[in-house]
Design an enzyme around this catalytic site. Structure first.
Site, PDB file in Angstrom:
ATOM      1  CG  ASP A 311      -8.415 -11.520  15.166  1.00  0.00           C
ATOM      2  OD1 ASP A 311      -9.759 -11.754  15.213  1.00  0.00           O
ATOM      3  OD2 ASP A 311      -7.843 -11.285  16.028  1.00  0.00           O
ATOM      4  CD  GLU A 517      -9.855  -6.604  19.213  1.00  0.00           C
ATOM      5  OE1 GLU A 517      -9.290  -6.568  18.205  1.00  0.00           O
ATOM      6  OE2 GLU A 517     -10.780  -7.071  19.462  1.00  0.00           O
TER       7      GLU A 517
END
Length: 632
Positions: A311, A517
């Protein structure tokens, strides 16, 4: 159309020079599409220097990328992060020109290995202006319709390819077990079986894997209408303690395998090209450093043959604080089995560090070769070596009417009717299109940014109607009713307004502001103000339906008794207004069933179906239905 002959000529001249540089006096086998896949991989790998191999393992952000940087460092991949675009409101041609410019840098190198450009297309091509924005996964799980999701995958692939991009960081296969998590809307369900069903988006994105394909081999159909997919985030990202993003998932091995892993079995079986590793930890060990699961399980046991990607700055976060010991992070991440590193900015530091560790035998060349083989395998399978350049022929696919109608269908099927009638009174829905006067109110009634949520135009989403092409709930209501019906909009009417005006009924659209997020982590899961007061003011005065626009269940119990009808609309996207109006007014019936438990109080969380303390406001699988009753 005038661009195409010039583009074709430029591509032909580029390929001539590229071929001359790569072929020399010979005809490299890796250039021959008639050769077996493994033959091409071995041939090319044998020609590569360490510098070229490490370049292939490096993914950088477009803001750091130029054609010269790509060429000088043999960069293997470039990405657009959330909101990273070539220019505001960029048309498809501008995207294509940018991608092709970077690709020319890659093709100018001696071996001419093309880059793979990636982007987060998580509910449609959400970075691109004018794209169709589909409902987020939390809504799609409600439909329990894998064929619908497959069609959405195919439409998304076309829109991503319209901008010249061949790689989408989707789907998210998280099983969200706590709605306090800021990424819960990226999850289809708290139930892994629904998440498994929705892996059908993978053949939508990539194409149908051949029946005789070897297990674990990545597959992307030939041509330029499909994209490489990315199953994420491996593994357990939806089970973190208290729903805190990037936190620790505390669960035993059987629990991990039975709840969080099953969708990856399906993804690998369907030929997913890449897998992205989660920021989270499993029982205290960072997933980016977990070789037992990345290499031991995913690569060896599941026989996944695509590449594993980190990521964004994922290896940096192996340490706490991030980047405190970068050499260790590089070592731990690469040895764990990460093949491509989303650096995405300090690429020189990453490449220098990895090079030094290989030269010092800290990281063996066999690990580097394994990573590069996997990256090359995906690029060969995608046909990038034969067709590296994007063109303008799919530009009309971006935000096409066909795709918008598909999104509208998805909205209709994702809505959940939670209540319809107060105190046993007759149902309020379907609403009458022939009412004399209707009130529309609420923070989310006329706000496309709120309607689409995070990962739309910008990473954290946007507010208002200026940056998204679509239809708000307010405008859809105005279009749905008969011409004689007066529709009054008052975002937050006060008690005096309600006393001095007469309405047949009200539609109140409220919910959450956009987030993504960790910024979306919430301990209280409340609607934004003045949503609750708008509910009480309107619903205390006239019959009302409350449309909840949110990325997860939110606190509703204090208001339920005051409301006649409640609709969970999730984050319905650019066509949300039309889809909501379709069912509110009876052109279509409600059919959605909750794929998430709707809690009474946050004190109950985490609470999922099957738990011993299960006492929901609306249980998993709940959803009232209505029959279509079009008035005209």
């Amino acid at each position: 159309m005038g661009r195409n002959p010039v583009t074709a000529l430029m591509a032909w001249l580029l390929l001539l020079s590229w071929g001359a540089a790569a072929f020399g006096e010979e005809n490299p086998r890796y250039r021959d599409p008639k050769q077996a896949l493994n033959v091409r991989i071995r041939d090319l790998l044998g020609r590569m220097s360490l510098e070229e191999k490490i370049g292939q393992m490096t993914q950088i952000e477009r803001k750091s990328a130029t054609p010269q940087v790509v060429a000088d460092y043999f960069i293997g991949s470039v990405l657009s992060g959330g909101g990273s675009v070539p220019s505001p409101h960029a048309p498809p041609s501008t995207w294509v020109d940018m991608v092709n410019g970077l690709q020319k840098g890659a093709l100018s190198t001696p071996l001419g290995i093309p880059i793979i450009y990636g982007i987060d297309a998580v509910h449609g091509h959400n970075n691109a202006y004018g794209a169709t924005v589909f409902p987020h996964n939390v809504g799609l799980g409600v439909t329990r319709d894998p064929q619908l999701v497959r069609r959405i995958g195919a439409a998304t692939a076309l829109e991503v390819r319209a901008t010249g991009i061949p790689y989408a960081f989707a789907p998210c296969l998280a099983v969200c077990r706590d709605p306090r998590w800021g990424r819960c809307y990226e999850s289809y369900s708290e139930d892994h079986r629904i998440v498994q069903l929705m892996t059908e988006i993978i053949p939508g994105l990539q194409g149908d894997i051949p029946s005789n394909s070897q297990k674990g081999i990545p597959f992307v159909a030939a041509g330029k209408t499909k994209v490489a997919g990315c199953a994420k985030h491996f593994v357990g990202d939806g089970g973190t303690t208290r729903g805190i993003d990037e936190n620790n998932t505390v669960i035993d091995y059987d629990g991990l395998m039975n709840i969080h892993m099953p969708a990856y079995f399906d993804a690998v079986r369907k030929g997913v090209a890449t897998v992205m590793v989660s920021y989270s930890s499993w029982n205290g060990k960072k997933m980016h450093a977990n070789g037992d699961l990345i290499t031991g399980f995913l690569k060896n046991k599941l026989r996944f043959r695509g590449f594993v990607i980190s990521d964004w700055q994922g290896i940096d976060r192996i340490t706490n604080p991030p980047h405190i010991n970068y050499s260790y992070s590089v070592q731990a991440g690469i040895l764990a089995g990460i093949d491509m590193v989303m650096v995405p900015e300090n690429y020189q530091e990453f490449m220098a560090d990895l090079t030094q560790q290989v030269k010092n035998n800290i990281i063996p060349m066999s690990r580097i070769d394994d990573a590069v083989k996997r990256i090359l395998r995906v690029k060969f399978v995608m046909g990038l070596f034969e067709n590296p350049m994007a063109d303008y022929t799919l530009a009309n696919q971006l935000g096409s009417q066909e795709h918008r109608e598909l999104a509208r269908e998805a909205v209709r099927k994702s809505l959940v009717l939670l209540k319809n009638g107060k105190n046993g009174n007759r149902p309020l829905i379907p609403l009458s299109k022939k009412a004399t006067r209707i009130l529309v109110s609420g923070t989310h009634a006329d706000n496309l940014g709120y309607q689409c949520g995070g990962w739309t135009v910008e990473w954290q989403g946007v507010k208002g109607n200026d940056q998204i092409i679509g239809t708000t709930i307010l405008s859809a209501v105005r279009s749905a009713v008969v011409p004689s019906t007066e529709v009054v909009f008052a975002e937050n009417p006060d008690a005096n307004f309600m006393k001095t005006n007469e309405f047949d009924y009200g539609i109140v659209a409220v919910g959450e502001a956009p987030y993504a997020e960790m910024y979306g982590d919430s301990a209280n899961l409340t609607m934004i103000e003045p949503g609750p007061s708008t509910i009480r003011t309107v619903c205390g005065s006239i019959p009302c339906v409350v449309v909840v626009v949110s990325g997860r269940p939110v606190v509703m119990e204090p208001y339920v008794d005051e409301i006649d009808a409640i609709v969970a609309a999730w984050l319905p996207g650019s066509e949300g207004g039309r889809g909501v109006a379709d069912v509110l007014f009876g052109d279509y019936g409600f059919s959605g069933k909750l794929a998430r438990t709707w809690f009474r109080s946050v004190d109950q969380l985490p609470m999922n179906v099957g738990d011993s303390h299960y006492d929901p406001l609306f249980g998993f699988g709940f959803g009232l239905t209505t029959e279509p009753r079009p008035e005209f």
